[in-house]
Scaffold this active site. Structure first.
Site, PDB file in Angstrom:
ATOM      1  N   LEU A 122       0.892  -1.122  -0.057  1.00  5.22           N
ATOM      2  CA  LEU A 122      -0.073   0.092   0.073  1.00  5.22           C
ATOM      3  C   LEU A 122       0.713   1.186  -0.024  1.00  5.22           C
ATOM      4  CD1 LEU A 122      -1.945  -2.287   0.846  1.00  5.22           C
ATOM      5  CD2 LEU A 122      -2.851  -0.666   2.545  1.00  5.22           C
ATOM      6  N   GLY A 152       3.339  -9.849   4.857  1.00  9.40           N
ATOM      7  CA  GLY A 152       3.718  -9.219   6.139  1.00  9.40           C
ATOM      8  C   GLY A 152       3.568  -7.886   5.920  1.00  9.40           C
ATOM      9  N   GLY A 153       3.199  -7.191   7.029  1.00  4.18           N
ATOM     10  CA  GLY A 153       2.864  -5.689   7.121  1.00  4.18           C
ATOM     11  C   GLY A 153       1.710  -5.374   6.084  1.00  4.18           C
ATOM     12  N   ASP A 154       2.010  -4.472   5.411  1.00  6.02           N
ATOM     13  CA  ASP A 154       1.065  -4.057   4.214  1.00  6.02           C
ATOM     14  C   ASP A 154       1.389  -4.600   2.855  1.00  6.02           C
ATOM     15  OD1 ASP A 154       3.411  -2.587   3.828  1.00  6.02           O
ATOM     16  OD2 ASP A 154       2.209  -0.814   2.857  1.00  6.02           O
ATOM     17  N   GLU A 155       2.052  -5.835   3.074  1.00  8.64           N
ATOM     18  CA  GLU A 155       2.411  -6.461   1.779  1.00  8.64           C
ATOM     19  C   GLU A 155       1.778  -7.667   1.490  1.00  8.64           C
ATOM     20  OE1 GLU A 155       6.817  -6.875  -0.226  1.00  8.64           O
ATOM     21  OE2 GLU A 155       6.444  -8.098   1.669  1.00  8.64           O
TER      22      GLU A 155
END
Length: 327
Positions: free
Chosen positions: A217, A257-260
């Site tokens: 994002l 992972g995270g915004d991935e």
């Protein structure tokens, strides 16, 4: 009546000491029934039988001292013995009042033997009736015990099946938790890696196309910093829902992972995957209100590990972030 008895029967018993001992002390009912037309008269009864009926039954018909139904059933067996003219064994249950008016009931295993006169006609029926009441009561108790045991086993089996069902549900839930991202509900990294390795092996074996999309994002850190992590989580959920609406049943989608996020597209050439990426960018922007930077990579025969695909797609993501376009 005495003159009508079988000539010499009691005399033979009296003259033979062994037979006298057997007759007097045999622990089961012994009797001799004289055939009188369609009926039978007690010719002789040993002490055990006299004890059971508690009365002198010599010279009497069964109907004279037994209930009518009991006498009829017993006489029916005697008639069968006469008709077949051979030994007959059967078990019977009888309930009656003895000579003292006391209730008696029991089970007897009876052996009848036809006795022939000098002309070969059946003149008497000799019988021995073994009291098997205790055995039948024990069998009944055992049957009840078995039924109770079966009921217990059934209850415990049902409980075990229910416990196994709950355990299976719990294991399924644990597997789901272990393979799903708790925030977005899509697959997690572990789930994606396992599925992607299988798809790569299939593509290698069959020579089929396989492509991977990866995106994150734009400006996600700013969303968290300005609006808080709850707002960031909501954005991630909207993005995941938007992408899922575009997927086929055999596509693999996961939060990496995270915004991935990462997406594997079986049987899809790289050019088609890029077209899919364009649709995802537009849909996510429209429905989740956020832009994404996306990269794509097509499976090559030299790709021995998933990491090589991911690295090529990730390089395009970085290039898209720098140049705001796919490389």
């Amino acid at each position: 009546m005495k003159d009508d008895r079988t000539p010499g029967f009691m005399e033979a018993i009296a003259q033979t000491g062994l037979l006298t001992e057997i007759w007097e002390h045999f622990p089961e009912n012994m009797f001799l029934m004289r055939v009188e037309g369609p009926d039978f008269v007690v010719e002789a009864a040993n002490p055990k039988m006299t004890e059971v009926v508690a009365q002198d039954c010599i010279g009497k018909r069964l109907h004279d001292f037994l209930p009518w139904s009991v006498a009829e059933a017993t006489v029916g067996h005697y008639r069968d013995c006469l008709r077949q003219d051979k030994p007959l064994r059967y078990e019977e249950h009888a309930a009656f009042r003895d000579g003292h008016g006391e209730e008696r009931a029991g089970h007897w295993l009876t052996l009848l033997v036809p006795v022939h006169d000098t002309n070969g006609a059946v003149s008497h029926v000799f019988g021995i009736a073994q009291d098997v009441t205790e055995l039948r009561l024990a069998c009944a108790d055992l049957e009840r015990y078995n039924q109770d045991l079966e009921a217990v086993v059934e209850v415990r089996t049902q409980a075990l099946n229910e416990a196994n069902r709950k355990l299976q549900e719990a294991n399924t839930q644990l597997e789901l938790l272990a393979s799903r991202d708790s925030l977005t509900g899509v697959g997690n990294r572990r789930y994606f890696q396992a599925g992607a390795e299988r798809e790569m092996e299939r593509a290698r074996r069959h020579g089929s196309a396989l492509s991977l999309l990866m995106f994150d994002l734009d400006g996600f850190k700013q969303i968290n910093d300005q609006d808080g992590h709850a707002a960031g989580d909501a954005v991630l959920q909207r993005v995941a829902a938007s992408v899922q609406a575009e997927l086929r049943t055999n596509d693999l989608f996961a939060r990496y992972g995270g915004d991935e996020f990462v997406l594997l597209l079986p049987d899809t050439p790289l050019a088609s995957a890029r077209q899919m990426g364009d649709r995802l960018r537009n849909r996510v922007q429209a429905e989740a209100g956020v832009a994404i930077s996306l990269g794509a990579a097509g499976y090559l025969a030299a790709d021995n590990h998933l990491d090589t695909l991911v690295q090529r797609a990730d390089a395009e993501v970085l290039s898209a972030k720098r140049g705001r376009k796919l490389g």
